[in-house]
Motif scaffolding. Structure first.
Motif, PDB file in Angstrom:
ATOM      1  N   TYR A   1      80.254  52.724 -43.691  1.00  0.00           N
ATOM      2  CA  TYR A   1      81.348  53.099 -42.833  1.00  0.00           C
ATOM      3  C   TYR A   1      82.392  53.914 -43.984  1.00  0.00           C
ATOM      4  O   TYR A   1      82.950  55.008 -43.519  1.00  0.00           O
ATOM      5  N   ALA A   2      82.522  53.397 -45.073  1.00  0.00           N
ATOM      6  CA  ALA A   2      83.382  53.848 -46.349  1.00  0.00           C
ATOM      7  C   ALA A   2      83.147  55.296 -46.484  1.00  0.00           C
ATOM      8  O   ALA A   2      83.829  56.240 -46.457  1.00  0.00           O
ATOM      9  N   ALA A   3      81.605  55.468 -46.903  1.00  0.00           N
ATOM     10  CA  ALA A   3      81.206  56.738 -47.138  1.00  0.00           C
ATOM     11  C   ALA A   3      81.107  57.907 -46.033  1.00  0.00           C
ATOM     12  O   ALA A   3      81.322  59.095 -46.189  1.00  0.00           O
ATOM     13  N   GLU A   4      80.889  57.449 -44.863  1.00  0.00           N
ATOM     14  CA  GLU A   4      81.033  58.072 -43.705  1.00  0.00           C
ATOM     15  C   GLU A   4      82.578  58.590 -43.010  1.00  0.00           C
ATOM     16  O   GLU A   4      82.837  59.383 -42.227  1.00  0.00           O
ATOM     17  N   GLY A   5      83.515  57.931 -43.541  1.00  0.00           N
ATOM     18  CA  GLY A   5      84.714  57.869 -43.146  1.00  0.00           C
ATOM     19  C   GLY A   5      85.289  57.302 -42.002  1.00  0.00           C
ATOM     20  O   GLY A   5      86.168  57.899 -41.126  1.00  0.00           O
TER      21      GLY A   5
ATOM     22  N   ILE B   1      73.495  57.674 -34.866  1.00  0.00           N
ATOM     23  CA  ILE B   1      72.314  58.719 -34.551  1.00  0.00           C
ATOM     24  C   ILE B   1      72.713  60.002 -35.626  1.00  0.00           C
ATOM     25  O   ILE B   1      74.225  60.271 -35.359  1.00  0.00           O
ATOM     26  N   SER B   2      72.095  60.318 -36.279  1.00  0.00           N
ATOM     27  CA  SER B   2      72.457  61.729 -37.010  1.00  0.00           C
ATOM     28  C   SER B   2      72.532  62.815 -35.784  1.00  0.00           C
ATOM     29  O   SER B   2      72.128  62.817 -34.733  1.00  0.00           O
ATOM     30  N   TYR B   3      73.114  63.783 -36.412  1.00  0.00           N
ATOM     31  CA  TYR B   3      73.855  64.861 -35.506  1.00  0.00           C
ATOM     32  C   TYR B   3      72.658  65.791 -35.231  1.00  0.00           C
ATOM     33  O   TYR B   3      72.535  66.116 -34.184  1.00  0.00           O
ATOM     34  N   ALA B   4      71.492  65.901 -35.985  1.00  0.00           N
ATOM     35  CA  ALA B   4      70.505  66.754 -35.695  1.00  0.00           C
ATOM     36  C   ALA B   4      69.537  65.786 -34.575  1.00  0.00           C
ATOM     37  O   ALA B   4      69.084  66.597 -33.530  1.00  0.00           O
ATOM     38  N   GLU B   5      69.734  64.809 -34.675  1.00  0.00           N
ATOM     39  CA  GLU B   5      69.027  63.767 -33.587  1.00  0.00           C
ATOM     40  C   GLU B   5      69.678  63.921 -32.206  1.00  0.00           C
ATOM     41  O   GLU B   5      69.039  63.927 -31.204  1.00  0.00           O
ATOM     42  N   VAL B   6      71.036  64.105 -32.309  1.00  0.00           N
ATOM     43  CA  VAL B   6      71.606  64.134 -30.981  1.00  0.00           C
ATOM     44  C   VAL B   6      71.426  65.397 -30.375  1.00  0.00           C
ATOM     45  O   VAL B   6      71.140  65.480 -29.096  1.00  0.00           O
ATOM     46  N   VAL B   7      71.417  66.360 -31.051  1.00  0.00           N
ATOM     47  CA  VAL B   7      70.881  67.739 -30.680  1.00  0.00           C
ATOM     48  C   VAL B   7      69.527  67.739 -30.000  1.00  0.00           C
ATOM     49  O   VAL B   7      69.372  68.355 -29.042  1.00  0.00           O
ATOM     50  N   GLU B   8      68.620  67.219 -30.695  1.00  0.00           N
ATOM     51  CA  GLU B   8      67.124  67.154 -30.453  1.00  0.00           C
ATOM     52  C   GLU B   8      67.122  66.228 -29.273  1.00  0.00           C
ATOM     53  O   GLU B   8      66.505  66.683 -28.287  1.00  0.00           O
TER      54      GLU B   8
ATOM     55  N   PRO C   1      78.011  73.908 -33.700  1.00  0.00           N
ATOM     56  CA  PRO C   1      77.323  73.231 -34.957  1.00  0.00           C
ATOM     57  C   PRO C   1      76.963  71.786 -34.637  1.00  0.00           C
ATOM     58  O   PRO C   1      77.433  71.309 -33.527  1.00  0.00           O
ATOM     59  N   PRO C   2      75.918  71.113 -35.118  1.00  0.00           N
ATOM     60  CA  PRO C   2      75.510  69.701 -34.831  1.00  0.00           C
ATOM     61  C   PRO C   2      76.517  69.027 -34.536  1.00  0.00           C
ATOM     62  O   PRO C   2      76.815  68.040 -33.659  1.00  0.00           O
ATOM     63  N   ARG C   3      77.668  68.806 -35.563  1.00  0.00           N
ATOM     64  CA  ARG C   3      78.600  67.704 -35.540  1.00  0.00           C
ATOM     65  C   ARG C   3      79.515  67.906 -34.071  1.00  0.00           C
ATOM     66  O   ARG C   3      79.830  67.197 -33.478  1.00  0.00           O
ATOM     67  N   ASP C   4      79.864  69.201 -34.167  1.00  0.00           N
ATOM     68  CA  ASP C   4      80.669  69.692 -32.817  1.00  0.00           C
ATOM     69  C   ASP C   4      80.134  69.466 -31.466  1.00  0.00           C
ATOM     70  O   ASP C   4      80.529  69.060 -30.555  1.00  0.00           O
TER      71      ASP C   4
ATOM     72  N   GLY D   1      81.206  60.431 -37.693  1.00  0.00           N
ATOM     73  CA  GLY D   1      81.288  60.213 -39.156  1.00  0.00           C
ATOM     74  C   GLY D   1      80.772  61.631 -39.838  1.00  0.00           C
ATOM     75  O   GLY D   1      80.968  62.698 -39.399  1.00  0.00           O
ATOM     76  N   ALA D   2      80.632  61.490 -41.214  1.00  0.00           N
ATOM     77  CA  ALA D   2      80.435  62.779 -41.977  1.00  0.00           C
ATOM     78  C   ALA D   2      79.034  63.392 -41.609  1.00  0.00           C
ATOM     79  O   ALA D   2      78.787  64.516 -41.328  1.00  0.00           O
ATOM     80  N   THR D   3      77.947  62.579 -41.239  1.00  0.00           N
ATOM     81  CA  THR D   3      76.668  63.034 -41.143  1.00  0.00           C
ATOM     82  C   THR D   3      76.063  62.438 -39.799  1.00  0.00           C
ATOM     83  O   THR D   3      75.079  62.689 -39.303  1.00  0.00           O
ATOM     84  N   ARG D   4      76.571  61.482 -39.129  1.00  0.00           N
ATOM     85  CA  ARG D   4      76.195  60.508 -37.883  1.00  0.00           C
ATOM     86  C   ARG D   4      77.256  60.381 -37.056  1.00  0.00           C
ATOM     87  O   ARG D   4      78.647  60.158 -37.294  1.00  0.00           O
TER      88      ARG D   4
END
Length: 906
Positions: A519-523, A770-777, A793-796, A815-818
């Motif tokens: 949680y801390a690393a992902e903000g 879930i990672s952003y790439a997995e959300v797109v997939e 972009p995947p996050r957006d 989060g930053a990556t998920r």
């Protein structure tokens, strides 16, 4: 963890009012918590509550930890409770237990309260057929759902750039009698069923040859039938559990995910065992039994088999003559199941015969006693003879040995002396006590060899070696002995409880520490939770760090290697080294010479140091190893021939380690398990002191304790490399009575294992990510083409889809990556894959476009506000610079005036 009805007031006078008729929980001495209803409020500081028993109690509102709001109903997921508190969790488990629903979720964790009676399992096909994670979560909580999640996690294609599939492990934990073995068997059954179901459901599989199909079915059957074999040989009745595992077991089911798309091919399995309790073979506490296989053999063997194997009645066999029958166990049926399982594994007739002959031999061996003549033999030394030579002869024949050779190995010992670089061997006669001790050591060594043979046999038939080379991923199921505390606790209990400490630390790391670090690393904004930390106890038992006192097991190893040491010397070293440690409590002064107490995560346990040195010595006499290596039974001879081939001195062992390749022979010097219920007072070791290693022993000293520490470290490292799923088993009452839920006993387990803190963390945290790439997939193929043309972009893309589909904002965070979801929150987004896009597509596209416009507006607004702040800052900087410039002539004028005044004064 406890959430008060209202925030704690600064003083009683400021306590807020509480509505009448509010249902609350108040403390109770007998039931821990009791439900009640607020009848009236006395002033601002006190409530009157009428409990469900009709008793009126006064509750001080200033004591915020004594009052908790009650939930309106029970839930199958703790995260769905309206109010999270200790009484809420306890009540939810109790209500579901009373309704024959003993399994409850805490997000992705499963709490399994042992029903202590048969309860029908749901249909496996319903869990397989769940179309989404939301549909799976909606099904009744069960071990099948945990296994299905692990299977689907392996089945999911790894996201691009995300590495390979992550292996899965399912850790089944709990105290003795909590139902761990049954839970592990349900997990194993579902996974094998799932593989078979998937293999028969695709066109690819229907084109396979009949031989391959039969081979897969046979492998499935063998995986399931490995349990009856190992249970019969490794489980026993203790005072706390009628079917207690006296060893640890980690079963790996290996898959090849590359064989066909969206399918896992079963390629094999393997079983790793830990620390079999050898001492149970020769001695059991009152009310306990030896291993199940002995009683199954006596109850289920036919008349012809009894005659062929010369089986003794239980009353005539001291090793099994204590508690013979258990009402809840059918020994005859267990024998039939054991034999059927051996048939599934295609055990040869000679292997079965050798196994049962050796088991019968152990029953006879326990009936062999010795007497010591009053006059010594010529040349000195005691003269020991069997009381009944016929009993010794039967035991020797059943073991495939010469009676004279067996008698010599039990009554004498070969000692090797080193002098001036030369060695000389001579034979020393043993007295009666040492001969009986050698007899018991022989029985334990033989049984350990039989168990190790069974494990190796099972692994061979499961294709363990081939599967390790062919597998792409695996699911591991860990079923290990539970925490134990008895009236008398010895060396075995210390090792068992150390294993549970390591697993509790693994649970803490995966559920608490790693979660909050992520949680801390992902903000991610989250609510911090404190949890019980048992690292000090682990260090007390097994630490060996520079600048820190060695742990208890290291002190035991050091003491075992010194000459003329006793159990009292070891106990004194423990107290001297760790007297100031908070995890070690000094017992009563009268007992300090013989005991030490450790504060474990599950409570304080006092250990009796008597017998620690002897039980830590895993070395088998070289005379016995050589003797058994000459057995007429190939099964027994092969096991001990491998042990006899090991180096016999430390120097030779070191040289052999340098020059030979590592191998894992049948391990006779290292028992696979320790444990054993409430042991009786340990039998004093003949000759109460330890001899220096390398003189007289013939074999290199093997420390059972340190070997187990290494095994646990390797196991934890392997678990950490996988994605851990947890099944936390709870024992509802100490008497193992069906239908009885003992609230004080249960809440103690919840407190000690950190489950209450876990409930709070997972309710207020974000357990699904879930990672952003997995959300797109996962979701892009189901969206209208207009969304894809936006090229986000995947996050957006993840943020836009969550907004477009109307997922409540408090259910997720970016989060930053998920993408992080609260428990059950991902179900809202999963509905996107099954919705009618023809009807909802335009609305979703419109909302996605609105999100983009809003995002651009917010960014423009943020940039504008930042620009305005920058302008204001710039104006302030410029104004400050002008003030400084204006002050320069003033400062010069003042300085010159001061100089003139100074001269005038002079």
């Amino acid at each position: 963890l406890r959430q008060p009805l209202s925030p704690k007031p600064p003083n009683a006078a400021d306590a807020p009012a509480v509505a009448e008729a509010t249902e609350v929980w108040v403390p109770d001495k007998e039931r821990v918590w009791v439900r009640g209803r607020v009848t009236r409020q006395v002033g601002r500081s006190e409530l009157e509550v009428e409990t469900e028993d009709g008793v009126t109690v006064a509750v001080d509102l200033a004591r915020h930890d004594t009052l908790h709001t009650a939930n309106p109903s029970a839930e199958q997921d703790m995260c769905s409770l309206w109010h999270m508190s200790e009484p809420a969790v306890l009540s939810n488990l109790q209500l579901r237990f009373a309704a024959d629903q003993p399994y409850t979720y805490v997000a992705h964790l499963l709490i399994a309260v042992n029903p202590l009676k048969p309860i029908p399992d749901p249909a496996e096909v319903s869990y397989e057929g769940a179309a989404s994670s939301a549909a799976l979560a909606a099904l009744p909580p069960h071990q099948f759902a945990v296994a299905e999640r692990a299977y689907r996690a392996l089945l999911a294609q790894p996201a691009a750039g995300g590495g390979g599939r992550q292996d899965q492990s399912i850790v089944v934990s709990g105290e003795s009698g909590a139902g761990k073995t049954e839970s592990a068997k349900k997990l194993l059954r579902y996974i094998t069923w799932r593989v078979a179901s998937a293999a028969g459901g695709t066109k690819h599989d229907r084109r396979r040859s009949v031989g391959q199909t039969h081979a897969a079915a046979a492998l499935n059957a063998r995986i399931l039938d490995s349990s009856p074999i190992l249970e019969s040989l490794g489980n026993a009745k203790t005072v706390r559990n009628h079917n207690s595992s006296r060893f640890g077991k980690f079963t790996k089911i290996d898959f090849d995910a590359r064989a066909a798309p969206k399918r896992l091919r079963l390629v094999g399995a393997s079983v790793e065992t830990y620390l079999l309790e050898r001492s149970r073979v020769t001695r059991q506490a009152e009310g306990e039994r030896n291993y199940h296989i002995f009683y199954q053999l006596l109850a289920g063997a036919s008349a012809a088999e009894r005659q062929r194997w010369r089986l003794l009645p239980a009353a005539s066999a001291p090793y099994v003559s204590g508690c013979v029958s258990v009402p809840t166990l059918d020994d005859a049926a267990g024998y039939a199941e054991f034999c059927e399982a051996l048939g599934t594994f295609d055990a040869k007739a000679e292997e079965r015969e050798a196994l049962f002959l050796c088991l019968s031999a152990l029953l006879h061996l326990g009936d062999v006693d010795f007497s010591e003549a009053s006059s010594p033999v010529r040349g000195g030394g005691p003269q020991v003879e069997p009381v009944d030579p016929a009993r010794l002869q039967v035991a020797a024949e059943l073991l495939g040995l010469e009676p004279a050779a067996l008698l010599a190995a039990l009554t004498t010992r070969t000692v090797t002396a080193l002098a001036r670089g030369e060695s000389e061997s001579f034979s020393v006669r043993l007295d009666g006590a040492k001969t009986r001790h050698a007899r018991d050591n022989l029985a334990k060594a033989v049984y350990s060899a039989l168990f190790d043979w069974a494990v190796g046999f099972v692994n061979c038939k499961l294709g363990a070696l081939a599967a390790a080379a062919e597998r792409d991923c695996f699911i591991g199921i860990l079923d290990i002995f539970g925490f134990e505390s008895f009236d008398t606790n010895g060396f075995e209990q210390l090792l068992i409880n150390f294993a549970n400490e390591k697993l509790q630390a693994t649970f803490n790391q995966h559920v608490f520490a790693a979660e909050q670090e992520l949680y801390a690393a992902e903000g991610i904004a989250w609510r911090s939770v404190r949890w019980p930390d048992n690292s000090e106890t682990i260090g007390l038992i097994a630490s060996k760090e520079r600048g820190r006192a060695p742990g208890v097991l290291h002190l035991l190893d050091e003491t075992s290697r010194l000459p003329n040491q006793t159990d009292a010397d070891f106990n004194k070293r423990v107290h001297d080294a760790h007297g100031a440690a908070t995890a070690l409590r000094r017992p009563d002064p009268r007992a300090r010479a013989a005991k030490f107490a450790v504060r474990h995560y599950a409570g304080e346990v006092t250990y009796n140091a008597a017998g620690f040195l002897d039980r830590n010595n895993g070395t088998v006499s070289a005379d016995l190893v050589t003797l058994l290596g000459s057995s007429a039974h190939t099964l027994l001879a092969a096991a001990f021939a491998a042990a006899a081939a090991e180096p016999s001195t430390p120097a030779a062992a070191a040289e052999s380690a340098k020059s030979s390749t590592p191998r894992r022979p049948l391990d006779l010097t290292t028992p696979r398990g320790a444990g054993g219920g409430a042991p009786a007072t340990p039998r004093p070791t003949p000759g109460s002191t330890r001899q220096p290693r390398g003189v007289g022993g013939g074999k290199v000293f093997s420390s059972v304790g340190l070997t187990f520490v290494k095994q646990m470290s390797a196991l934890v490292a392997e678990l950490d490399s996988t994605r851990c799923n947890f099944v936390r088993c709870i024992k509802p009452n100490p008497a193992m009575a069906a239908g009885v839920f003992d609230a004080p006993y249960t809440v103690t387990q919840l407190r000690h294992t950190g489950m209450l803190q876990c409930c709070e963390l997972l309710k207020h945290g974000f357990p699904t990510r879930i990672s952003y790439a997995e959300v797109v997939e996962r979701y892009a193929p189901h969206l209208p083409p207009d969304v894809g043309r936006l090229r986000l972009p995947p996050r957006d893309f993840a943020a836009a889809v969550a907004y477009g589909f109307g997922v409540q904002r408090d259910l997720y965070q970016l989060g930053a990556t998920r993408l992080f979801f609260r428990a059950g929150g991902v179900a809202c987004l999963d509905g996107l894959r099954s919705c009618d896009m023809a009807a909802r597509g335009p609305e979703i596209v419109a909302r996605v476009r609105r999100w983009i416009v809003l995002r651009r507006f917010r960014r423009a607004l943020a940039h504008t506000l930042a620009g305005l702040r920058l302008c204001r800052l710039l104006r302030r900087v410029r104004a400050l610079a002008l003030w400084r410039a204006a002050l320069l002539p003033v400062r010069a004028y003042l300085r010159s005036g001061l100089r003139r005044l100074g001269r005038g004064g002079g």
